[in-house]
Scaffold this motif. Structure first.
Motif, PDB file in Angstrom:
ATOM      1  N   ASP A   1      15.349  22.348  43.354  1.00  0.00           N
ATOM      2  CA  ASP A   1      16.145  20.960  43.512  1.00  0.00           C
ATOM      3  C   ASP A   1      16.791  20.483  42.561  1.00  0.00           C
ATOM      4  O   ASP A   1      17.590  19.251  42.499  1.00  0.00           O
ATOM      5  N   THR A   2      16.467  20.931  41.083  1.00  0.00           N
ATOM      6  CA  THR A   2      17.088  20.392  40.045  1.00  0.00           C
ATOM      7  C   THR A   2      18.638  20.894  40.280  1.00  0.00           C
ATOM      8  O   THR A   2      19.602  20.159  39.367  1.00  0.00           O
ATOM      9  N   ILE A   3      19.135  21.768  40.789  1.00  0.00           N
ATOM     10  CA  ILE A   3      20.300  22.064  40.890  1.00  0.00           C
ATOM     11  C   ILE A   3      20.655  21.706  42.491  1.00  0.00           C
ATOM     12  O   ILE A   3      20.510  22.256  43.337  1.00  0.00           O
ATOM     13  N   ARG A   4      21.340  20.620  42.500  1.00  0.00           N
ATOM     14  CA  ARG A   4      21.768  19.963  43.745  1.00  0.00           C
ATOM     15  C   ARG A   4      22.851  20.729  44.385  1.00  0.00           C
ATOM     16  O   ARG A   4      22.679  20.823  45.646  1.00  0.00           O
ATOM     17  N   GLU A   5      23.672  21.148  43.773  1.00  0.00           N
ATOM     18  CA  GLU A   5      24.947  21.861  44.613  1.00  0.00           C
ATOM     19  C   GLU A   5      25.582  22.911  43.432  1.00  0.00           C
ATOM     20  O   GLU A   5      25.374  22.923  42.323  1.00  0.00           O
ATOM     21  N   GLY A   6      26.415  23.772  44.198  1.00  0.00           N
ATOM     22  CA  GLY A   6      27.064  24.778  43.479  1.00  0.00           C
ATOM     23  C   GLY A   6      28.022  25.749  44.671  1.00  0.00           C
ATOM     24  O   GLY A   6      28.546  24.902  45.751  1.00  0.00           O
ATOM     25  N   THR A   7      28.416  26.778  44.186  1.00  0.00           N
ATOM     26  CA  THR A   7      28.945  27.694  45.163  1.00  0.00           C
ATOM     27  C   THR A   7      28.267  28.804  45.264  1.00  0.00           C
ATOM     28  O   THR A   7      27.771  29.474  44.322  1.00  0.00           O
ATOM     29  N   VAL A   8      28.548  29.950  46.275  1.00  0.00           N
ATOM     30  CA  VAL A   8      28.349  31.060  46.154  1.00  0.00           C
ATOM     31  C   VAL A   8      29.604  32.011  46.748  1.00  0.00           C
ATOM     32  O   VAL A   8      30.115  31.679  47.728  1.00  0.00           O
ATOM     33  N   ARG A   9      29.971  32.813  45.858  1.00  0.00           N
ATOM     34  CA  ARG A   9      31.123  33.783  46.248  1.00  0.00           C
ATOM     35  C   ARG A   9      30.618  35.191  46.747  1.00  0.00           C
ATOM     36  O   ARG A   9      29.672  35.626  46.426  1.00  0.00           O
ATOM     37  N   PHE A  10      31.345  35.392  47.847  1.00  0.00           N
ATOM     38  CA  PHE A  10      31.029  36.507  48.549  1.00  0.00           C
ATOM     39  C   PHE A  10      32.330  37.677  48.282  1.00  0.00           C
ATOM     40  O   PHE A  10      33.554  37.209  48.896  1.00  0.00           O
ATOM     41  N   LEU A  11      32.083  38.705  47.804  1.00  0.00           N
ATOM     42  CA  LEU A  11      32.972  39.663  47.497  1.00  0.00           C
ATOM     43  C   LEU A  11      32.942  40.937  47.994  1.00  0.00           C
ATOM     44  O   LEU A  11      31.594  41.794  47.809  1.00  0.00           O
ATOM     45  N   LEU A  12      33.436  41.438  49.084  1.00  0.00           N
ATOM     46  CA  LEU A  12      33.251  42.621  49.981  1.00  0.00           C
ATOM     47  C   LEU A  12      34.304  43.556  49.465  1.00  0.00           C
ATOM     48  O   LEU A  12      35.367  43.558  49.337  1.00  0.00           O
ATOM     49  N   ARG A  13      33.682  44.810  48.696  1.00  0.00           N
ATOM     50  CA  ARG A  13      34.449  45.944  48.107  1.00  0.00           C
ATOM     51  C   ARG A  13      34.362  46.980  49.098  1.00  0.00           C
ATOM     52  O   ARG A  13      33.398  47.397  49.771  1.00  0.00           O
ATOM     53  N   HIS A  14      35.546  47.654  49.181  1.00  0.00           N
ATOM     54  CA  HIS A  14      35.889  48.959  50.000  1.00  0.00           C
ATOM     55  C   HIS A  14      36.174  50.048  49.184  1.00  0.00           C
ATOM     56  O   HIS A  14      37.204  49.870  48.442  1.00  0.00           O
ATOM     57  N   TYR A  15      35.366  51.145  48.926  1.00  0.00           N
ATOM     58  CA  TYR A  15      35.576  52.390  48.223  1.00  0.00           C
ATOM     59  C   TYR A  15      36.251  53.404  48.922  1.00  0.00           C
ATOM     60  O   TYR A  15      35.985  53.658  50.139  1.00  0.00           O
ATOM     61  N   MET A  16      37.332  54.124  48.366  1.00  0.00           N
ATOM     62  CA  MET A  16      37.713  55.149  48.901  1.00  0.00           C
ATOM     63  C   MET A  16      36.770  56.272  49.279  1.00  0.00           C
ATOM     64  O   MET A  16      37.103  57.110  50.150  1.00  0.00           O
TER      65      MET A  16
END
Length: 155
Positions: free
Chosen positions: A114-129
């Motif tokens: 809880d010392t880090i109250r906020e932030g972000t999470v990035r979601f990256l979906l990769r599609h491989y050949m």
């Protein structure tokens, strides 16, 4: 699946009776109406089980692509997670492809202090050949989804 349009990702965190949901939804794609973005509100220092739902809501009826991406095409897809700051959360996929590599549709989400109250999470979906391209991580493949959800720790 060809290359369906991913317009929505829903994150579901579960720990006992505590369920946290967050969603990024942009059914008309880039350049249209602004996306709807929820804030994830997990408890600090809590370990959740996470599940992702990936949808194409550009048509009628909407399509749930989760099973196609994370099961049928698991050898050529991977969801990556980038918490910011990094100590915000530890996200570990528990589902794997036929070669034991992470897929990312479900797993363990350890919420940071809880010392880090906020932030972000990035979601990256990769599609491989090909399945072999997946070994190169972010260096190969194309991006099916790249979204960021805000996160705020609740008491």
């Amino acid at each position: 699946m060809g290359h369906a349009t991913v317009t929505t990702v829903e994150v579901i965190l579960v720990q006992g009776s505590d369920t946290v949901r967050g969603r990024y939804k942009d059914p008309d794609g880039p350049g249209g109406r602004p996306a709807t973005i929820d804030t994830l509100r997990p408890k600090a220092n809590t370990t959740y089980t996470y599940t992702l739902r990936v949808l194409d809501e550009s048509g009628n009826p909407p399509q749930d692509l989760s099973s196609i991406i994370f099961n049928d095409q698991k050898n050529t897809h991977r969801m990556y997670f980038f918490p910011d700051p990094e100590a915000l959360a530890s996200i570990e996929p528990q589902d794997v492809d036929d070669l034991g590599r992470p897929v990312g549709g479900r797993g363990t989400w350890r919420q940071g202090p809880d010392t880090i109250r906020e932030g972000t999470v990035r979601f990256l979906l990769r599609h491989y050949m090909s399945a072999a391209d997946k070994n190169f991580g972010l260096e190969r493949g194309s991006t099916d989804l790249d979204v960021t959800l805000p996160l705020h720790i609740r008491n």
